[in-house]
Design a protein around this motif. Structure first.
Motif, short mmCIF file in Angstrom:
data_model
loop_
_atom_site.label_atom_id
_atom_site.label_comp_id
_atom_site.label_asym_id
_atom_site.label_seq_id
_atom_site.Cartn_x
_atom_site.Cartn_y
_atom_site.Cartn_z
N LEU A 181 5.07 5.40 -5.25
CA LEU A 181 5.49 5.32 -6.65
C LEU A 181 4.55 6.09 -7.58
O LEU A 181 5.01 6.70 -8.55
CB LEU A 181 5.63 3.86 -7.08
N VAL A 182 3.26 6.07 -7.29
CA VAL A 182 2.34 6.89 -8.08
C VAL A 182 2.69 8.37 -7.90
O VAL A 182 2.74 9.12 -8.87
CB VAL A 182 0.87 6.59 -7.72
N GLY A 183 2.96 8.77 -6.68
CA GLY A 183 3.36 10.15 -6.43
C GLY A 183 4.68 10.50 -7.10
O GLY A 183 4.84 11.59 -7.66
N SER B 4 0.81 -1.22 0.00
CA SER B 4 0.00 0.00 0.00
C SER B 4 0.84 1.27 0.00
O SER B 4 0.65 2.15 -0.85
CB SER B 4 -0.97 0.00 1.17
N ALA B 5 1.77 1.38 0.92
CA ALA B 5 2.57 2.61 1.01
C ALA B 5 3.46 2.79 -0.20
O ALA B 5 3.58 3.89 -0.75
CB ALA B 5 3.39 2.60 2.29
N VAL B 6 4.10 1.73 -0.64
CA VAL B 6 5.02 1.86 -1.77
C VAL B 6 4.26 2.16 -3.06
O VAL B 6 4.75 2.88 -3.93
CB VAL B 6 5.95 0.62 -1.90
N LEU C 243 -2.67 7.80 -13.66
CA LEU C 243 -1.59 6.98 -13.09
C LEU C 243 -2.13 6.07 -11.98
O LEU C 243 -1.79 4.88 -11.93
CB LEU C 243 -0.49 7.88 -12.52
N ALA C 244 -2.98 6.63 -11.13
CA ALA C 244 -3.57 5.82 -10.05
C ALA C 244 -4.44 4.71 -10.62
O ALA C 244 -4.44 3.59 -10.11
CB ALA C 244 -4.38 6.71 -9.11
N GLY D 133 5.12 13.31 -9.95
CA GLY D 133 6.09 14.39 -9.83
C GLY D 133 7.06 14.43 -10.99
O GLY D 133 7.37 15.49 -11.52
N ALA D 134 7.53 13.26 -11.40
CA ALA D 134 8.48 13.19 -12.51
C ALA D 134 7.86 13.68 -13.81
O ALA D 134 8.55 14.26 -14.66
CB ALA D 134 8.99 11.76 -12.67
N ALA D 135 6.55 13.47 -13.95
CA ALA D 135 5.86 13.87 -15.18
C ALA D 135 5.23 15.26 -15.04
O ALA D 135 4.59 15.74 -15.98
CB ALA D 135 4.78 12.85 -15.51
N ASP D 136 5.41 15.90 -13.89
CA ASP D 136 4.76 17.18 -13.62
C ASP D 136 3.27 17.08 -13.94
O ASP D 136 2.70 17.91 -14.65
CB ASP D 136 5.43 18.31 -14.41
N ALA D 137 2.67 16.00 -13.45
CA ALA D 137 1.30 15.64 -13.79
C ALA D 137 0.27 16.58 -13.16
O ALA D 137 0.41 16.96 -11.99
CB ALA D 137 1.02 14.21 -13.36
N ASP D 138 -0.75 16.89 -13.93
CA ASP D 138 -1.88 17.64 -13.40
C ASP D 138 -2.82 16.64 -12.72
O ASP D 138 -2.61 15.43 -12.80
CB ASP D 138 -2.58 18.42 -14.51
N PRO D 139 -3.86 17.11 -12.02
CA PRO D 139 -4.74 16.18 -11.30
C PRO D 139 -5.34 15.08 -12.17
O PRO D 139 -5.46 13.94 -11.73
CB PRO D 139 -5.82 17.10 -10.72
#
Length: 109
Positions: free
Chosen positions: A47-49, A41-43, A65-66, A53-59
């Motif tokens: 990793l999604v976060g 769960s935590a990992v 990704l989720a 962040g790496a993709a400078d993703a919008d909501p």
């Protein structure tokens, strides 16, 4: 505890300028926990976060990704707690019939 306040304070401490959909991440973490295993769960959320962040993703991109991570967790082919087949110990052959008297001499050299 107010999770939203915790997230705001944590983002301040980590110097992050971001919005977090805690409901989305909690739901994803629960699926990973139930379908993959408790430690997933935590990992998974991390990793999604990290990917976001790496993709400078919008909501909307974070939601995509989720969703990918959730589909993987829901289709996971090993039950929670099952050992990875690569980590299973192989049978050790019985070698009691083998003469090991020279083994001790080799170790002394």
């Amino acid at each position: 505890m107010n999770l939203h306040d915790w997230i705001d304070e944590l983002c301040d401490v980590l110097d992050l300028e971001t919005e977090v959909d805690e409901g989305l991440l909690n739901d994803l973490a629960e699926v990973a926990h139930d379908d993959v295993g408790p430690r997933a769960s935590a990992v998974t959320a991390y990793l999604v976060g990290f990917a976001a962040g790496a993709a400078d993703a919008d909501p909307a991109a974070v939601e995509r990704l989720a969703a990918k991570a959730q589909r993987l967790a829901e289709s996971w082919d090993r039950p929670a707690g099952a050992r990875d087949p690569d980590d299973v110990d192989d049978d050790v052959p019985d070698d009691e019939e083998v003469d090991h008297t020279l083994d001790a001499d080799e170790e002394e050299e």
